[in-house]
Design an enzyme around this catalytic site. Structure first.
Site, mmCIF file in Angstrom:
data_model
loop_
_atom_site.group_PDB
_atom_site.id
_atom_site.type_symbol
_atom_site.label_atom_id
_atom_site.label_comp_id
_atom_site.label_asym_id
_atom_site.label_seq_id
_atom_site.Cartn_x
_atom_site.Cartn_y
_atom_site.Cartn_z
ATOM 1 N N CYS A 108 0.804 -1.237 0.000
ATOM 2 C CA CYS A 108 0.000 0.000 0.000
ATOM 3 C C CYS A 108 0.833 1.281 0.000
ATOM 4 O O CYS A 108 0.538 2.224 -0.749
ATOM 5 C CB CYS A 108 -0.955 -0.007 1.182
ATOM 6 S SG CYS A 108 -0.199 -0.566 2.717
ATOM 7 N N HIS A 223 -2.884 6.500 4.472
ATOM 8 C CA HIS A 223 -1.448 6.624 4.721
ATOM 9 C C HIS A 223 -0.971 7.987 4.207
ATOM 10 O O HIS A 223 -1.362 8.420 3.114
ATOM 11 C CB HIS A 223 -0.661 5.558 3.951
ATOM 12 C CG HIS A 223 -0.817 4.157 4.468
ATOM 13 N ND1 HIS A 223 -1.463 3.824 5.636
ATOM 14 C CD2 HIS A 223 -0.380 2.976 3.940
ATOM 15 C CE1 HIS A 223 -1.417 2.522 5.818
ATOM 16 N NE2 HIS A 223 -0.771 1.975 4.802
HETATM 17 N N1 LIG Z 1 -1.628 -3.272 -0.864
HETATM 18 C C1 LIG Z 1 -2.095 -4.449 -0.672
HETATM 19 O O1 LIG Z 1 -2.202 -5.141 -1.621
HETATM 20 C C2 LIG Z 1 -2.529 -4.938 0.666
HETATM 21 C C3 LIG Z 1 -3.107 -4.119 1.610
HETATM 22 C C4 LIG Z 1 -3.573 -4.683 2.802
HETATM 23 C C5 LIG Z 1 -3.377 -6.046 3.021
HETATM 24 N N2 LIG Z 1 -2.749 -6.773 2.086
HETATM 25 C C6 LIG Z 1 -2.509 -8.199 2.212
HETATM 26 O O2 LIG Z 1 -3.733 -8.864 2.033
HETATM 27 C C7 LIG Z 1 -3.750 -10.051 2.782
HETATM 28 C C8 LIG Z 1 -5.008 -10.130 3.621
HETATM 29 O O3 LIG Z 1 -5.153 -9.013 4.458
HETATM 30 P P1 LIG Z 1 -6.556 -8.648 5.061
HETATM 31 O O4 LIG Z 1 -6.341 -7.497 5.974
HETATM 32 O O5 LIG Z 1 -7.570 -8.569 3.977
HETATM 33 O O6 LIG Z 1 -6.798 -9.952 5.956
HETATM 34 P P2 LIG Z 1 -8.134 -10.493 6.594
HETATM 35 O O7 LIG Z 1 -9.132 -9.403 6.794
HETATM 36 O O8 LIG Z 1 -7.707 -11.324 7.743
HETATM 37 O O9 LIG Z 1 -8.741 -11.451 5.467
HETATM 38 C C9 LIG Z 1 -8.083 -12.617 5.065
HETATM 39 C C10 LIG Z 1 -9.082 -13.477 4.276
HETATM 40 O O10 LIG Z 1 -8.368 -14.623 3.848
HETATM 41 C C11 LIG Z 1 -9.105 -15.770 4.208
HETATM 42 N N3 LIG Z 1 -8.211 -16.879 4.489
HETATM 43 C C12 LIG Z 1 -7.272 -16.960 5.447
HETATM 44 N N4 LIG Z 1 -6.666 -18.177 5.411
HETATM 45 C C13 LIG Z 1 -7.245 -18.857 4.403
HETATM 46 C C14 LIG Z 1 -7.060 -20.147 3.869
HETATM 47 N N5 LIG Z 1 -6.165 -20.995 4.370
HETATM 48 N N6 LIG Z 1 -7.841 -20.531 2.844
HETATM 49 C C15 LIG Z 1 -8.766 -19.694 2.337
HETATM 50 N N7 LIG Z 1 -8.982 -18.456 2.799
HETATM 51 C C16 LIG Z 1 -8.229 -18.032 3.816
HETATM 52 C C17 LIG Z 1 -9.868 -15.382 5.447
HETATM 53 O O11 LIG Z 1 -10.960 -16.262 5.622
HETATM 54 P P3 LIG Z 1 -11.945 -16.159 6.898
HETATM 55 O O12 LIG Z 1 -12.842 -14.986 6.584
HETATM 56 O O13 LIG Z 1 -12.651 -17.459 6.870
HETATM 57 O O14 LIG Z 1 -11.073 -15.939 8.084
HETATM 58 C C18 LIG Z 1 -10.262 -13.940 5.102
HETATM 59 O O15 LIG Z 1 -11.420 -13.902 4.312
HETATM 60 C C19 LIG Z 1 -2.443 -10.047 3.567
HETATM 61 O O16 LIG Z 1 -1.503 -10.795 2.843
HETATM 62 C C20 LIG Z 1 -2.042 -8.597 3.570
HETATM 63 O O17 LIG Z 1 -0.650 -8.435 3.691
HETATM 64 C C21 LIG Z 1 -2.348 -6.249 0.921
#
Ligand SMILES: NC(=O)c1ccc[n+]([C@@H]2O[C@H](COP(=O)([O-])OP(=O)(O)OC[C@H]3O[C@@H](n4cnc5c(N)ncnc54)[C@H](OP(=O)(O)O)[C@@H]3O)[C@@H](O)[C@H]2O)c1
Length: 327
Positions: A108, A223
């Site tokens: 981000c 940010h």
């Molecule tokens: N700039 C960017 O691209 C950016 C920004 C922010 C975050 N991110 C990245 O995005 C990712 C997720 O962040 P977030 O804040 O969205 O997390 P989050 O709110 O915890 O959401 C994660 C999602 O992944 C699912 N999940 C977790 N383990 C899984 C598995 N083994 N199989 C299938 N689904 C699974 C979860 O399912 P449940 O709902 O069932 O728990 C939930 O829906 C991280 O890698 C983070 O670093 C990237």
């Protein structure tokens, strides 16, 4: 991402949400039923938008790609792999053409910065960047947002706070020079390393020298970044302002006399990158200082992922190509 697909009218025939086993069968977003990941359930998709963390992406992105989908992945798992394009829609959209089934969505704080730096890099070349970030807690996830609000409420009511869990220290009424985590033996956080490495990859310029300090501040969304940009050729603040005003995805807010400059609370919920305080660095004749702000969950994550999906569709790139290499 679901909200943005709807807002922007993405022309999907069908959208299927996947999550972990604990959510299978749940109804979300007005009636979509959550599925679990298995070899059968992932068949038949053109596009897979991933945001499930690095290890899930490591295991399942290649499987989706093998099943014929093009994956746009939000985690850091694939970003620095040579045969995986790392793409910001306004900056290097042509890199999409080189995909092998997996495309990475940048970090981000990198994302918003390169949208603002691209026109400057094109016009004058960038020699060196000195970056300080002021990053919102929503970048860490919902748990960190709850922790900030709970701590603030407790302190305002003169109560003790609970032991911090999202961060090493109290985040309310504080600034933590520790956004991301320290890998053993590294004096930079992984967030600072991402900012350095991803910026060079996206701008296609491994020679840019970059210094970064990433700070977590008690802001919920948005940010902010103070960026010192040293160019190769001379570039005046006035010309930089003109270039930025004409750049896609950028809004210039720069009238300090009227107290007009980008603010995190104003950027929240918007898709543009906001730039202001554009001025000559008095310490260097070829350097400019500027203040860059964006919504970390929109342009910093979901908006760009959906913009990449739109570009893939418009350019006819939603088709199977060679397999990504394992790494
Ligand atoms: N700039 C960017 O691209 C950016 C920004 C922010 C975050 N991110 C990245 O995005 C990712 C997720 O962040 P977030 O804040 O969205 O997390 P989050 O709110 O915890 O959401 C994660 C999602 O992944 C699912 N999940 C977790 N383990 C899984 C598995 N083994 N199989 C299938 N689904 C699974 C979860 O399912 P449940 O709902 O069932 O728990 C939930 O829906 C991280 O890698 C983070 O670093 C990237």
């Amino acid at each position: 991402m679901l909200q943005l697909l709807r807002e922007r009218g993405f022309p999907a025939r069908e959208i299927v949400p996947f999550a972990s086993a604990r959510s299978v069968g749940r109804e979300i977003d007005g009636g979509l039923v959550v599925r679990g990941l298995d070899d059968e359930s992932i068949q038949g998709f053109d596009l897979a938008l991933f945001s499930a963390g690095g290890s899930t992406s490591g295991e399942w992105a290649p499987k989706f790609a093998q099943a014929g989908a093009i994956v746009v992945d939000n985690s850091s798992r694939w970003r620095m792999q040579d045969d995986v394009p790392l793409v910001v829609s306004e900056v290097n959209p042509d890199a999409l053409e080189t995909h092998h089934g997996i495309i990475a969505n940048p970090n981000c704080s990198t994302m918003q910065m390169v949208v603002a730096l691209k026109p400057i890099h094109d016009a004058a070349g960038i020699e060196r960047l000195v970056i300080s970030t002021y990053q919102a807690v929503s970048g860490t996830g919902k748990r960190a947002v709850d922790e900030l609000l709970d701590q603030s409420h407790a302190l305002l009511h003169e109560r003790e706070i609970e032991q911090p869990s999202a961060y090493a220290h109290q985040i309310a009424f504080n600034a933590l020079p520790h956004a991301g985590s320290f890998a053993p033996g590294d004096d930079h956080t992984d967030e600072e390393r991402k900012l350095i490495n991803e910026t060079r990859k996206i701008l296609g310029d491994p020679d840019i020298r970059i210094s970064a300090t990433c700070v977590r501040v008690p802001v919920v969304h948005g940010h902010s970044e103070a960026v010192n940009v040293q160019t190769r050729d001379e570039l005046s603040p006035e010309r930089a302002r003109e270039l930025l005003a004409a750049a896609p995805g950028v809004t210039v807010l720069d009238d300090p006399d009227a107290a007009l400059y980008p603010l995190a609370i104003d950027a929240a919920g918007k898709d543009d990158v906001f730039v202001g305080r554009i001025r000559r660095d008095p310490g260097h004749e070829r350097a400019l200082d500027m203040w860059i702000v964006a919504d970390n969950l929109r342009k910093g994550a979901a908006t760009n992922a959906v913009q990449l999906a739109e570009l893939l569709h418009e350019r006819g790139l939603l088709r199977r190509v060679r397999e990504p290499s394992a790494a």
